[in-house]
Design an enzyme around this catalytic site. Structure first.
Site, PDB file in Angstrom:
ATOM      1  CE  LYS A   1     -35.631 -14.193 -66.723  1.00 42.90           C
ATOM      2  NZ  LYS A   1     -36.706 -13.343 -66.994  1.00 42.90           N
ATOM      3  N   GLY A  37     -29.676  -3.948 -41.539  1.00 38.27           N
ATOM      4  CA  GLY A  37     -30.439  -3.289 -42.733  1.00 38.27           C
ATOM      5  C   GLY A  37     -31.760  -4.108 -43.032  1.00 38.27           C
ATOM      6  N   GLY A  41     -33.819  -7.014 -45.798  1.00 41.70           N
ATOM      7  CA  GLY A  41     -33.474  -8.281 -46.499  1.00 41.70           C
ATOM      8  C   GLY A  41     -33.322  -9.443 -45.646  1.00 41.70           C
ATOM      9  N   GLY A  42     -33.381 -10.574 -46.347  1.00 37.46           N
ATOM     10  CA  GLY A  42     -33.204 -12.142 -46.060  1.00 37.46           C
ATOM     11  C   GLY A  42     -32.084 -12.160 -45.090  1.00 37.46           C
ATOM     12  CD  GLU A  93     -29.217   3.777 -43.742  1.00 40.42           C
ATOM     13  OE1 GLU A  93     -28.062   3.645 -43.762  1.00 40.42           O
ATOM     14  OE2 GLU A  93     -29.951   3.759 -44.756  1.00 40.42           O
ATOM     15  N   GLY A 121     -26.378   3.661 -46.813  1.00 38.29           N
ATOM     16  CA  GLY A 121     -25.581   3.997 -45.853  1.00 38.29           C
ATOM     17  C   GLY A 121     -24.582   2.958 -45.598  1.00 38.29           C
TER      18      GLY A 121
HETATM   19  N1  COA Z   1     -24.334 -10.281 -61.369  1.00 38.51           N
HETATM   20  C1  COA Z   1     -25.348  -9.831 -62.058  1.00 38.51           C
HETATM   21  N2  COA Z   1     -26.742  -9.977 -61.535  1.00 38.51           N
HETATM   22  C2  COA Z   1     -26.810 -10.067 -59.969  1.00 38.51           C
HETATM   23  C3  COA Z   1     -25.453 -10.108 -59.541  1.00 38.51           C
HETATM   24  C4  COA Z   1     -24.167 -10.446 -60.220  1.00 38.51           C
HETATM   25  N3  COA Z   1     -23.196 -10.540 -59.571  1.00 38.51           N
HETATM   26  N4  COA Z   1     -25.791 -10.066 -58.156  1.00 38.51           N
HETATM   27  C5  COA Z   1     -27.195 -10.342 -57.955  1.00 38.51           C
HETATM   28  N5  COA Z   1     -27.810 -10.015 -59.147  1.00 38.51           N
HETATM   29  C6  COA Z   1     -29.233  -9.646 -59.413  1.00 38.51           C
HETATM   30  C7  COA Z   1     -29.892 -11.129 -58.939  1.00 38.51           C
HETATM   31  O1  COA Z   1     -29.932 -12.129 -60.004  1.00 38.51           O
HETATM   32  C8  COA Z   1     -31.478 -10.330 -58.753  1.00 38.51           C
HETATM   33  O2  COA Z   1     -31.954 -10.442 -59.817  1.00 38.51           O
HETATM   34  P1  COA Z   1     -33.466 -11.089 -60.209  1.00 38.51           P
HETATM   35  O3  COA Z   1     -34.212  -9.959 -59.282  1.00 38.51           O
HETATM   36  O4  COA Z   1     -33.607 -11.098 -61.816  1.00 38.51           O
HETATM   37  O5  COA Z   1     -33.265 -12.066 -59.464  1.00 38.51           O
HETATM   38  C9  COA Z   1     -30.652  -8.940 -58.255  1.00 38.51           C
HETATM   39  O6  COA Z   1     -29.548  -8.794 -58.920  1.00 38.51           O
HETATM   40  C10 COA Z   1     -30.845  -8.793 -56.822  1.00 38.51           C
HETATM   41  O7  COA Z   1     -30.105  -9.671 -56.249  1.00 38.51           O
HETATM   42  P2  COA Z   1     -30.502 -10.126 -54.690  1.00 38.51           P
HETATM   43  O8  COA Z   1     -29.369 -10.823 -54.312  1.00 38.51           O
HETATM   44  O9  COA Z   1     -31.753 -10.743 -54.475  1.00 38.51           O
HETATM   45  O10 COA Z   1     -30.149  -8.639 -53.986  1.00 38.51           O
HETATM   46  P3  COA Z   1     -31.037  -8.407 -52.649  1.00 38.51           P
HETATM   47  O11 COA Z   1     -32.439  -7.963 -52.563  1.00 38.51           O
HETATM   48  O12 COA Z   1     -30.817  -9.229 -51.592  1.00 38.51           O
HETATM   49  O13 COA Z   1     -30.109  -6.986 -52.486  1.00 38.51           O
HETATM   50  C11 COA Z   1     -28.074  -5.497 -52.592  1.00 38.51           C
HETATM   51  C12 COA Z   1     -28.863  -6.898 -52.409  1.00 38.51           C
HETATM   52  C13 COA Z   1     -26.680  -5.636 -52.650  1.00 38.51           C
HETATM   53  C14 COA Z   1     -28.704  -5.096 -54.027  1.00 38.51           C
HETATM   54  C15 COA Z   1     -28.890  -4.563 -51.691  1.00 38.51           C
HETATM   55  O14 COA Z   1     -28.494  -4.959 -50.376  1.00 38.51           O
HETATM   56  C16 COA Z   1     -28.349  -3.129 -51.542  1.00 38.51           C
HETATM   57  O15 COA Z   1     -28.933  -2.501 -52.384  1.00 38.51           O
HETATM   58  N6  COA Z   1     -27.247  -2.879 -51.128  1.00 38.51           N
HETATM   59  C17 COA Z   1     -26.638  -1.339 -51.294  1.00 38.51           C
HETATM   60  C18 COA Z   1     -26.909  -0.175 -50.049  1.00 38.51           C
HETATM   61  C19 COA Z   1     -26.776  -0.959 -48.710  1.00 38.51           C
HETATM   62  O16 COA Z   1     -26.022  -1.645 -48.397  1.00 38.51           O
HETATM   63  N7  COA Z   1     -27.657  -0.610 -48.072  1.00 38.51           N
HETATM   64  C20 COA Z   1     -27.770  -0.687 -46.444  1.00 38.51           C
HETATM   65  C21 COA Z   1     -27.612   0.165 -45.834  1.00 38.51           C
HETATM   66  S1  COA Z   1     -28.821   1.463 -46.447  1.00 38.51           S
END
Ligand code: COA
Length: 440
Positions: free
Chosen positions: A360, A212, A214-215, A235, A333
């Site tokens: 935050k 997918g 991201g990092g 996907e 997905g």
């Molecule tokens: N509680 C509160 N806030 C949280 C948190 C938690 N447990 N975990 C993450 N956050 C916040 C982070 O602090 C960050 O906020 P900021 O922008 O103010 O720093 C924000 O949520 C995003 O976190 P991050 O770890 O940078 O997310 P990401 O960009 O690496 O994305 C998902 C991670 C899970 C959101 C992303 O992978 C996703 O949308 N997944 C669902 C869909 C999916 O899996 N798709 C794949 C096939 S389509």
């Protein structure tokens, strides 16, 4: 069924086709019709109640970003981006819960598309265009819409699969020349590298992978460079996947389904990816209803899915798309690919997360470290992957296998990969909740 060849019109004329109460479906992500979405707010004075759906909008444009248009246009989608998160506070945007596969079908069965607007590559000598960078739900919407408008653009790759469309099925073409939207490689940090290595160590040569955005997925793609004979059934077609194909790591030779071909339902990445997809018969952009169907995904042996989550509770429920009741992204997905990988012979599905998030504090404004492995999810959190479907979970502290485990077993396993600063507190809570027992 439309029978006449498409007519070339201007964007202004295209906008004149929109009527009160129309339901418009837009091409998603890289296939978003940028001219149309950038100008549609201009018809606000003459129209009422126009609803638009785009699974993943790319361009933050006035019709949904600016609150003055909330009574004119409504944008509904299956996946929020930062602008949609903000716009949802103004009342311009609402979320449609669904898995990616069948998301379009379920929506269009209940909301018949009046108009489809997307992008396409130039008409070829046989009278066909390619819908190019997305085939998630586009063909389905096109087959149901009263009016089909495509922005023809030579900067979009001519991709194969089921993305071809004959001009007789298109009402209007608008000539455009904006560049295809580019998604640059995410920054990979030390935690991503550790997690990427844990995952790649468990991926055997000959596996078929889904990667997918991201990092973390980018770190996995980097770590896979030493593997052999991988396949791609995914996907999203990413730049990382393309690099593995170019390096000869992904060749599709061991696949059961679409052997020697690279299968996806949309593409988003760097220009190099789009150049690679252009006129490339080894890459197939197939319908999202099919590509992401867990029963289809499971037809390749050794299928691996890699997804991320926001928090996971001690019973294994993954909240991946919302922070409490605040919608952050979408299920996409995640469940499709995780379940699909487990349908596959020797398949593995990974949920990857950092052990902590830096969040935050709303009162002090100061960021505090919080555990992403939690006794219970935040109130209102959407469960994107059920505890029944969770498999391997990875943090920078290791990988655990939750498949088939009891609550007692998985609680202990999850605590073992939580950040050390939170393990004692998690253990206390797990005992209080009756998930594990003192001294046992
Ligand atoms: N509680 C509160 N806030 C949280 C948190 C938690 N447990 N975990 C993450 N956050 C916040 C982070 O602090 C960050 O906020 P900021 O922008 O103010 O720093 C924000 O949520 C995003 O976190 P991050 O770890 O940078 O997310 P990401 O960009 O690496 O994305 C998902 C991670 C899970 C959101 C992303 O992978 C996703 O949308 N997944 C669902 C869909 C999916 O899996 N798709 C794949 C096939 S389509």
């Amino acid at each position: 069924m439309k029978t006449k060849n498409a007519k070339y019109i201007t964007i202004k004329q295209a906008l004149s086709k929109i009527k009160d109460n129309d339901y418009i479906v837009l091409g998603m992500a890289g296939a978003e019709p940028r001219e149309f979405v950038s100008h549609i707010h201009e018809i606000a004075p003459r129209i009422n109640h126009v609803t638009l759906t785009n699974c993943l909008p790319i361009t933050p444009v006035p019709f949904y970003v600016d609150s003055q248009y909330k009574d004119k246009f409504q944008l509904d989608g299956w996946f929020y981006n930062p602008s949609m998160r903000k716009a949802s506070e103004n009342g311009n945007v609402s979320f449609i819960p669904n898995h990616l596969h069948l998301a379009g079908k379920k929506r269009f069965d209940t909301h018949k598309p009046d108009v489809f607007v997307g992008v396409c590559s130039p008409v070829d000598k046989h009278g066909y265009v390619s819908l190019s960078l997305s085939n998630v739900y586009e063909q389905d919407a096109i087959s149901r819409a009263r009016v089909v408008i495509l922005e023809e653009n030579p900067n979009f790759p001519r991709v194969f699969g089921d993305v071809e469309l004959h001009v007789s099925k298109i009402d209007y073409l608008v000539k455009t020349s904006y560049p295809a939207p580019v998604l640059t490689k995410a920054t990979i940090n030390e935690k991503d590298k550790i997690i990427g290595k844990y995952i790649s160590d468990l991926i055997q040569d000959g596996s078929c992978i889904q990667l997918g955005i991201g990092g973390m997925p980018d770190a996995v793609a980097d770590a896979l460079i030493t593997k052999k004979n991988l396949g791609l059934h995914t996907e999203m077609f990413t730049t990382g996947a393309m690099k593995l194909i170019k390096a000869g790591v992904i060749n599709g030779s061991q696949k059961q389904l679409y052997k020697n071909k690279h299968v996806a339902c949309f593409a988003l990445g760097e220009k190099e990816l789009y150049d690679f997809l252009d006129n490339n018969p080894s890459c197939l952009m197939l319908d999202g209803n099919f590509v992401n169907d867990p029963a289809v995904i499971g037809q390749n042996d050794n299928q691996v899915s890699i997804n991320a989550c926001i928090e996971i509770d001690l019973s294994g429920q993954c909240a991946s798309e919302s922070i409490g009741f605040k919608q952050f992204s979408g299920t996409g997905g995640q469940s499709d690919t995780a379940v699909g990988a487990q349908n596959s012979k020797n398949g593995i599905s990974f949920i990857a997360l950092y052990s902590t998030a830096s969040v935050k504090n709303p009162e002090t404004g100061i960021r505090e470290e919080t555990s992403k492995i939690v006794p219970i999810l935040k109130p209102g959190a959407a469960v994107s992957l059920s505890r029944n479907d969770v498999d391997r979970v990875v943090t920078e502290y290791g990988v655990v296998n939750l498949r088939g485990t009891s609550i007692e077993e998985r609680t202990k396993l999850l605590i073992s990969i939580a950040h050390p600063n939170f393990r004692e507190e998690l253990t206390k809570e797990a005992i209080r909740m009756g998930y594990i027992f003192e001294g046992k």
